[in-house]
Scaffold this motif. Structure first.
Motif, PDB file in Angstrom:
ATOM      1  N   PRO A  15       0.829  -1.220   0.000  1.00 47.24           N
ATOM      2  CA  PRO A  15       0.000   0.000   0.000  1.00 47.24           C
ATOM      3  C   PRO A  15       0.859   1.265   0.000  1.00 47.24           C
ATOM      4  O   PRO A  15       1.846   1.362   0.726  1.00 47.24           O
ATOM      5  CB  PRO A  15      -0.794  -0.115   1.307  1.00 47.24           C
ATOM      6  N   VAL A  16       0.497   2.220  -0.858  1.00 47.49           N
ATOM      7  CA  VAL A  16       1.145   3.536  -0.875  1.00 47.49           C
ATOM      8  C   VAL A  16       0.060   4.603  -0.806  1.00 47.49           C
ATOM      9  O   VAL A  16      -1.102   4.351  -1.133  1.00 47.49           O
ATOM     10  CB  VAL A  16       2.006   3.726  -2.147  1.00 47.49           C
ATOM     11  N   ASP A  17       0.447   5.784  -0.398  1.00 46.60           N
ATOM     12  CA  ASP A  17      -0.514   6.879  -0.250  1.00 46.60           C
ATOM     13  C   ASP A  17      -1.201   7.173  -1.577  1.00 46.60           C
ATOM     14  O   ASP A  17      -0.565   7.212  -2.633  1.00 46.60           O
ATOM     15  CB  ASP A  17       0.204   8.127   0.264  1.00 46.60           C
ATOM     16  N   ILE A  21      -2.115   9.787  -6.840  1.00 49.77           N
ATOM     17  CA  ILE A  21      -3.017   9.204  -7.833  1.00 49.77           C
ATOM     18  C   ILE A  21      -4.272  10.070  -7.981  1.00 49.77           C
ATOM     19  O   ILE A  21      -4.741  10.331  -9.100  1.00 49.77           O
ATOM     20  CB  ILE A  21      -3.423   7.774  -7.431  1.00 49.77           C
ATOM     21  N   VAL A  22      -4.805  10.524  -6.858  1.00 49.07           N
ATOM     22  CA  VAL A  22      -6.005  11.372  -6.874  1.00 49.07           C
ATOM     23  C   VAL A  22      -5.698  12.697  -7.572  1.00 49.07           C
ATOM     24  O   VAL A  22      -6.488  13.173  -8.398  1.00 49.07           O
ATOM     25  CB  VAL A  22      -6.514  11.623  -5.442  1.00 49.07           C
ATOM     26  N   SER A 132      -7.399   2.704  -9.345  1.00 49.97           N
ATOM     27  CA  SER A 132      -8.474   3.158  -8.444  1.00 49.97           C
ATOM     28  C   SER A 132      -8.246   4.599  -8.015  1.00 49.97           C
ATOM     29  O   SER A 132      -7.970   4.889  -6.854  1.00 49.97           O
ATOM     30  CB  SER A 132      -8.544   2.240  -7.219  1.00 49.97           C
ATOM     31  N   ALA A 133      -8.395   5.511  -8.978  1.00 47.70           N
ATOM     32  CA  ALA A 133      -8.133   6.924  -8.708  1.00 47.70           C
ATOM     33  C   ALA A 133      -9.338   7.641  -8.121  1.00 47.70           C
ATOM     34  O   ALA A 133      -9.279   8.846  -7.853  1.00 47.70           O
ATOM     35  CB  ALA A 133      -7.697   7.622  -9.999  1.00 47.70           C
ATOM     36  N   ASN A 134     -10.434   6.913  -7.910  1.00 50.48           N
ATOM     37  CA  ASN A 134     -11.663   7.529  -7.396  1.00 50.48           C
ATOM     38  C   ASN A 134     -11.946   7.175  -5.948  1.00 50.48           C
ATOM     39  O   ASN A 134     -13.031   7.445  -5.428  1.00 50.48           O
ATOM     40  CB  ASN A 134     -12.848   7.071  -8.245  1.00 50.48           C
ATOM     41  N   ARG A 135     -10.963   6.610  -5.261  1.00 49.62           N
ATOM     42  CA  ARG A 135     -11.198   6.157  -3.886  1.00 49.62           C
ATOM     43  C   ARG A 135     -10.978   7.241  -2.836  1.00 49.62           C
ATOM     44  O   ARG A 135     -10.968   6.972  -1.643  1.00 49.62           O
ATOM     45  CB  ARG A 135     -10.327   4.930  -3.579  1.00 49.62           C
ATOM     46  N   GLU A 150      -7.296   5.324   1.801  1.00 46.95           N
ATOM     47  CA  GLU A 150      -6.169   6.252   1.899  1.00 46.95           C
ATOM     48  C   GLU A 150      -4.944   5.732   1.163  1.00 46.95           C
ATOM     49  O   GLU A 150      -3.907   6.393   1.122  1.00 46.95           O
ATOM     50  CB  GLU A 150      -5.803   6.490   3.374  1.00 46.95           C
ATOM     51  N   SER A 151      -5.062   4.543   0.587  1.00 49.37           N
ATOM     52  CA  SER A 151      -3.915   3.946  -0.096  1.00 49.37           C
ATOM     53  C   SER A 151      -4.365   3.158  -1.322  1.00 49.37           C
ATOM     54  O   SER A 151      -5.543   2.839  -1.482  1.00 49.37           O
ATOM     55  CB  SER A 151      -3.152   3.016   0.859  1.00 49.37           C
ATOM     56  N   VAL A 152      -3.383   2.873  -2.180  1.00 52.31           N
ATOM     57  CA  VAL A 152      -3.599   2.028  -3.361  1.00 52.31           C
ATOM     58  C   VAL A 152      -2.386   1.104  -3.480  1.00 52.31           C
ATOM     59  O   VAL A 152      -1.322   1.394  -2.932  1.00 52.31           O
ATOM     60  CB  VAL A 152      -3.750   2.858  -4.655  1.00 52.31           C
ATOM     61  N   PRO A 153      -2.526  -0.016  -4.181  1.00 55.23           N
ATOM     62  CA  PRO A 153      -1.351  -0.869  -4.416  1.00 55.23           C
ATOM     63  C   PRO A 153      -0.262  -0.098  -5.163  1.00 55.23           C
ATOM     64  O   PRO A 153      -0.553   0.719  -6.037  1.00 55.23           O
ATOM     65  CB  PRO A 153      -1.913  -2.011  -5.277  1.00 55.23           C
TER      66      PRO A 153
END
Length: 260
Positions: A15-17, A21-22, A132-135, A150-153
């Motif tokens: 997991p990274v912040d 991505i957002v 998953s840029a919409n999380r 708060e994180s994505v792979p």
């Protein structure tokens, strides 16, 4: 060997912040909205998709044809709507998929309209389908709170970094040629926009006091260093490039002053 592969795989899914991505999603959506509005502002829809009587189609894509006049305008309006939905993160997965298909469609209509940046837009929008840029910071999260994260792979971030790095790295490689190094931007202006060449003779450089090979070395450095700076998070590469350009200019100015 198997242990190393397993460790590598685990690192990809670490997991990274999600913040970067957002931010990328919002910036990409906003820029694409601006890009689509330019088709209306400069009458490109009429010029490139409606007026041409003959189209230079891509091999295997001769079936891709522009819609009737009103159809193309409606299509571009819908494409603009998809960019807004991407920016605000509403129905993101559907919006980015439709944008990818729509933008790729207009890019395939006529190869005479090819731009490497348009090709890049199609590639990035394709990658964003799987990211998953919409999380976070999206209306999707407001509607479906369970989506929030708060994180994505890590692979979602790395795949974007990889794609952008390829562009700048090979952009730097492409500049290593005689046209760019020996003649510089001024000569390019002379070739492509002769009306700007008031003196009607070869223009050595945008900056008359700096030989193009030195001026452009900073620009090549800019392109080639971006991948490493993205990876390490060092000082922005444009700042380094600017410093190199200023350093080169300073050397030339000292030489000129000496001979004067």
């Amino acid at each position: 060997m198997k242990k190393n592969i397993k460790t590598y795989n685990l690192n990809l899914f670490k997991p990274v912040d999600i913040s970067s991505i957002v931010f990328f999603r919002i910036a990409f959506g906003a820029l694409m909205f601006w890009e689509i509005t330019r088709f209306f502002k400069y009458n490109w829809i009429e010029r490139y998709f409606i007026q041409p009587q003959f189209l230079f189609t891509y091999n295997g894509f001769s079936w891709v044809k522009p819609l009737p006049e009103n159809g193309m305008y409606i299509f571009m309006y819908l494409l603009a709507v998809s960019t807004i939905l991407i920016t605000i993160g509403l129905f993101y997965r559907v919006s980015i998929l439709l944008f990818f298909l729509g933008f790729t469609y207009i890019s395939l209509i006529d190869k005479a309209n090819y731009l490497n940046h348009f090709y890049l837009i199609s590639l990035i929008s394709f990658l964003l389908i799987f990211i998953s840029a919409n999380r976070n910071l999206s209306l999707d999260v407001k509607i479906w709170p369970k989506l929030k994260s708060e994180s994505v792979p890590k692979w979602m971030l790395l795949i974007l970094v990889f794609q952008i790095s390829i562009v700048y790295f090979f952009g730097g490689i492409a500049k290593i040629n005689s046209d760019w190094l020996l003649f510089g931007k001024g000569q390019m202006i002379k070739k492509t926009e002769p009306e700007k060449n008031i003196l009607q003779k070869p223009i050595p450089s945008i900056n008359d006091n700096m030989p193009p090979i030195l001026q452009n070395s900073g620009e090549i450095n800019f392109d080639k260093e971006i991948p490493e700076n993205i990876k390490t998070g060092n000082k922005l590469p444009e700042t380094k490039a600017q410093e190199q350009i200023r350093a080169n200019q300073s050397k030339i100015e000292k030489i000129i002053a000496f001979y004067e």
